[in-house]
Design an enzyme around this catalytic site. Sequence first.
Site, PDB file in Angstrom:
ATOM      1  CG  HIS A  88      -2.192  -0.694   0.862  1.00  0.00           C
ATOM      2  ND1 HIS A  88      -2.200  -1.998   1.248  1.00  0.00           N
ATOM      3  CD2 HIS A  88      -3.466  -1.063  -0.160  1.00  0.00           C
ATOM      4  CE1 HIS A  88      -3.471  -2.654   1.418  1.00  0.00           C
ATOM      5  NE2 HIS A  88      -3.931  -2.231  -0.245  1.00  0.00           N
ATOM      6  CB  CYS A 116     -10.058  -2.374  -9.006  1.00  0.00           C
ATOM      7  SG  CYS A 116     -10.352  -3.231  -8.070  1.00  0.00           S
ATOM      8  CG  ASP A 156      -6.078  -7.760  -0.319  1.00  0.00           C
ATOM      9  OD1 ASP A 156      -4.264  -7.919  -0.042  1.00  0.00           O
ATOM     10  OD2 ASP A 156      -6.666  -6.969  -0.216  1.00  0.00           O
TER      11      ASP A 156
END
Length: 573
Positions: free
Chosen positions: A190, A504, A457
């Site tokens: 992130h 995404c 993920d």
Amino acid sequence: MRQLLSGTAAARGSALGRARVRLPHALDIDEARIGAEDVEAELARFHESVDSVRADMRSLRERLHGALAQEIGEFLDLHALLLDDPELLSGIDALIRTGLYTADYALRLQRNRIAAVFEGMDDPYLRSRIDDIDQVIGRLHAALHSQRAALQGASGEILVTDTVAPAELAELQAQGVVGVITAGGSPLSHSAILARSLHLPLVVGAAQALQKINDGDVLAIDGGSGLVVLEPDAADLRGHHRRVAEVKRERRQLNRLRREPTRTLDGADIKLWANAESRNDVTEAHALGAAGVGLYRTEFLFLGSSELPDEEAQFRAYRDAVLAMTGRTVTIRTLDLGADKADKTGLALRNEPNPALGLRGVRLSLARSGLLHTQLRAIARASGYGPLRVLVPMVSGGEEVRAVRHALDEVLRELRAEGREIAAQIPLGAMIEVPSAALALPTFVGLCDFLSIGTNDLVQYLLAADRTNEALDGLYSPLHPAVLRVLRDVVRTGQRRGKPVTVCGEIAADPAFVPMLLALGLTELSLHPATLLEVRRTIRACDLGQLRAAAPALLRARNRSGIERWLQANPAG
Ligand code: PEP
Ligand code: MG
């Protein structure tokens, strides 16, 4: 003297600046001794650092306010207690005095002694408290080496550290930091995503950085190649200026594509949404001609501040995003805190033994129903200002979608009863990023209005490879037959049931992967504005018919090199 270090490219851009070294919590210090005559000075140096850490923590404690102040404060109090622990301090004093060790090495020895006691504990929670000791020791070590006074006020610094938390990055940039080098980390973390969003050059996995770079050294870094030059020479400086000029030139060329359609050579329109994690991203998405916001990561409202945003603050943020997109849909993802996104909020459980598999995403929202209720109210109120959709992260099966749908329906009833202007319907979608959700999708696709595949993920969970662990970089990759099969199956299930499917994750932001995603049947991608125009340029050079025809060969690939060969044989254009 000039030296070259290499790491992994994580956020493009070149930076030139002085190093600000932040020492890691894990101490890798070689044995070093002092003469008997230096003992008192070394003890004084050590105690000065204890005093300065104590003062820093006190000032941090005083600056805390709001809902989470108490929780964070308790955490700081615990650290303050550890700092005053006679066991810790007198042990270090004794090592300096009788062992004639440097304060640094004494810190390391004492840390290892304490760690051995913790490691012997049966209770995993108590065992994990060694993290607190490490944080206190890390602060002490940093204070021992602080040359902050000399660098204070200087802009144009490049932070050199072991890892950097996503919540810190915006703050660092605001302080004038022009680039970041981390010894660990992965380009898919992130922090890396956020650095790209901030256009803050980032090199990760530069293993040698902390050993080789000293505070104040001049560095030239290239976040596009992962190269770090220590004390750059004239040729390096020329290279840096050339890269800065190249980036500017390329931006000018790409800017011409802002108003062009995202259409393949054979005339198929591809929907290019933008991912947004700041207000600026939404503005940029609009300016670049994105179809809408495909992923609005609401975490940014919660990170970086110790206060929980209330309904009004959230409503204003969502409403402003909807207004900024002038009628194009904004997909607001409910809170996805947890794992590597838990930083300052204190909302997610601390010290979970396995945070990536813990209380994150929709699990946390359902466990704290007040949190979800407030967020859904804020989102639903924003729907009165323009089209929006709600996206649910970390769904593992239909029950969670059903529960959120139920909560949303309740909120809509409530708001209508209050006489608010809200949309007649708010589409609800599920992120497909947990393998169980991908495999069981046919059982609950009917509950979803749309689907969004979170490959960041999905790859981590399918391959059991931590997305933030640089040691696994080779393994953590979307170029795996299992990933491609899951993508194809999710797209097929969505198409059969008339549900739009978007990807995404970061895979959508890399122009090199675009032909592969089109071949697998995707017609909607959502990606950060930073590479939106590059991806549009690539799509405009693709022939969708040809790619679809080549899909069986792609799915026959047995391993990464087979998939890479397919990508080479099927480039865009
Ligand atoms: C993903 O997992 O691919 C995703 C888009 O969500 P995040 O990166 O925020 O976990
Ligand atoms: Mg995710």
